[in-house]
Write a protein that holds these residues in place. Structure first.
Motif, short mmCIF file in Angstrom:
data_model
loop_
_atom_site.label_atom_id
_atom_site.label_comp_id
_atom_site.label_asym_id
_atom_site.label_seq_id
_atom_site.Cartn_x
_atom_site.Cartn_y
_atom_site.Cartn_z
N ARG A 112 0.83 -1.19 0.00
CA ARG A 112 0.00 0.00 0.00
C ARG A 112 0.88 1.25 0.00
NH1 ARG A 112 -2.11 3.38 3.85
NH2 ARG A 112 -1.08 2.33 5.57
N LEU A 113 0.50 2.24 -0.79
CA LEU A 113 1.23 3.50 -0.80
C LEU A 113 0.94 4.28 0.47
CD1 LEU A 113 0.70 4.65 -4.48
CD2 LEU A 113 2.73 3.61 -3.48
N ARG A 114 1.97 4.90 1.02
CA ARG A 114 1.81 5.67 2.25
C ARG A 114 2.14 7.13 1.98
NH1 ARG A 114 6.13 3.37 6.05
NH2 ARG A 114 7.27 3.44 4.13
N LEU A 115 1.63 7.98 2.82
CA LEU A 115 2.00 9.38 2.75
C LEU A 115 3.41 9.56 3.30
CD1 LEU A 115 -1.30 11.05 4.03
CD2 LEU A 115 -0.49 10.86 1.68
N LEU A 116 4.11 10.57 2.84
CA LEU A 116 5.48 10.80 3.28
C LEU A 116 5.55 11.11 4.77
CD1 LEU A 116 8.38 10.90 2.36
CD2 LEU A 116 8.08 13.30 1.80
N LYS A 117 4.50 11.68 5.34
CA LYS A 117 4.52 12.02 6.75
C LYS A 117 4.52 10.78 7.65
CE LYS A 117 -0.41 12.31 7.46
NZ LYS A 117 -1.49 13.05 7.99
N ASP A 118 4.21 9.60 7.08
CA ASP A 118 4.22 8.37 7.86
C ASP A 118 5.62 7.92 8.24
OD1 ASP A 118 1.50 8.24 7.81
OD2 ASP A 118 1.40 6.81 6.17
N GLY A 119 6.63 8.52 7.66
CA GLY A 119 8.00 8.15 7.98
C GLY A 119 8.75 7.64 6.78
N PHE A 120 9.95 7.24 7.04
CA PHE A 120 10.81 6.74 5.98
C PHE A 120 10.55 5.26 5.74
CE2 PHE A 120 13.04 10.48 7.52
CZ PHE A 120 13.29 11.12 6.33
N PRO A 121 10.95 4.76 4.57
CA PRO A 121 10.75 3.34 4.29
C PRO A 121 11.54 2.47 5.27
CG PRO A 121 11.42 4.52 2.31
CD PRO A 121 11.52 5.47 3.44
N ASN A 122 11.02 1.28 5.55
CA ASN A 122 11.73 0.38 6.44
C ASN A 122 12.77 -0.43 5.67
OD1 ASN A 122 10.19 -1.52 5.10
ND2 ASN A 122 8.70 -1.71 6.75
N ARG A 123 13.49 -1.28 6.37
CA ARG A 123 14.61 -2.01 5.76
C ARG A 123 14.17 -2.91 4.61
NH1 ARG A 123 19.89 -2.91 7.56
NH2 ARG A 123 19.36 -1.76 9.44
N PRO A 124 13.11 -3.70 4.71
CA PRO A 124 12.71 -4.53 3.57
C PRO A 124 12.33 -3.71 2.33
CG PRO A 124 11.65 -5.33 5.55
CD PRO A 124 12.32 -4.03 5.90
N GLU A 125 11.69 -2.57 2.54
CA GLU A 125 11.34 -1.71 1.41
C GLU A 125 12.59 -1.13 0.75
OE1 GLU A 125 6.99 -0.27 3.05
OE2 GLU A 125 8.73 0.98 3.41
N LEU A 126 13.57 -0.77 1.56
CA LEU A 126 14.83 -0.25 1.00
C LEU A 126 15.58 -1.34 0.25
CD1 LEU A 126 16.06 2.07 3.87
CD2 LEU A 126 15.16 2.74 1.65
N ARG A 127 15.49 -2.58 0.72
CA ARG A 127 16.15 -3.69 0.03
C ARG A 127 15.52 -3.90 -1.35
NH1 ARG A 127 15.40 -8.85 2.94
NH2 ARG A 127 15.61 -7.40 4.65
N VAL A 128 14.21 -3.81 -1.44
CA VAL A 128 13.52 -3.94 -2.73
C VAL A 128 13.94 -2.80 -3.66
CG1 VAL A 128 11.26 -3.83 -3.86
CG2 VAL A 128 11.57 -5.22 -1.81
N PHE A 129 13.99 -1.59 -3.13
CA PHE A 129 14.40 -0.44 -3.93
C PHE A 129 15.84 -0.61 -4.43
CE2 PHE A 129 16.15 3.95 -4.13
CZ PHE A 129 15.41 4.38 -5.21
N ALA A 130 16.73 -1.09 -3.56
CA ALA A 130 18.12 -1.33 -3.97
C ALA A 130 18.18 -2.39 -5.06
CB ALA A 130 18.95 -1.75 -2.76
N GLY A 131 17.33 -3.40 -4.99
CA GLY A 131 17.29 -4.42 -6.05
C GLY A 131 16.91 -3.83 -7.39
N TYR A 132 15.91 -2.95 -7.38
CA TYR A 132 15.52 -2.29 -8.63
C TYR A 132 16.63 -1.38 -9.16
CZ TYR A 132 10.70 -3.89 -8.86
OH TYR A 132 9.57 -4.66 -9.00
N LEU A 133 17.32 -0.70 -8.26
CA LEU A 133 18.45 0.14 -8.70
C LEU A 133 19.56 -0.70 -9.32
CD1 LEU A 133 18.86 2.81 -5.87
CD2 LEU A 133 18.00 3.14 -8.19
N LEU A 134 19.87 -1.83 -8.70
CA LEU A 134 20.89 -2.72 -9.24
C LEU A 134 20.46 -3.26 -10.61
CD1 LEU A 134 23.55 -4.24 -8.86
CD2 LEU A 134 22.23 -6.04 -7.74
#
Length: 65
Positions: free
Chosen positions: A2-24
């Motif tokens: 689910r998409l969250r508003l930016l005020k909910d905080g920063f992405p957690n570790r699993p979400e950052l890992r997915v993002f890093a995979g897409y960057l790679l």
């Protein structure tokens, strides 16, 4: 996911890992495209690459670990 508003905080570790995979995956795709220009120009090759790099490879790694 689910998409969250930016005020909910920063992405957690699993979400950052997915993002890093897409960057790679994007970096590898661009590197291959620099070497073989036709690779970048084909829409279907790009779709197949994203399916393999962003879904099949991580699924295989999760299965074997």
């Amino acid at each position: 996911m689910r998409l969250r508003l930016l005020k909910d905080g920063f992405p957690n570790r699993p979400e950052l890992r997915v993002f890093a995979g897409y960057l790679l995956a994007a970096a590898v795709y661009i590197a291959i495209g620099v070497a073989v220009t036709d690779f970048l120009l084909s829409f279907w090759v790009g779709v197949a690459y994203i399916v393999i790099a962003a879904w099949a490879v991580p699924a295989a790694v999760r299965r074997f670990t």
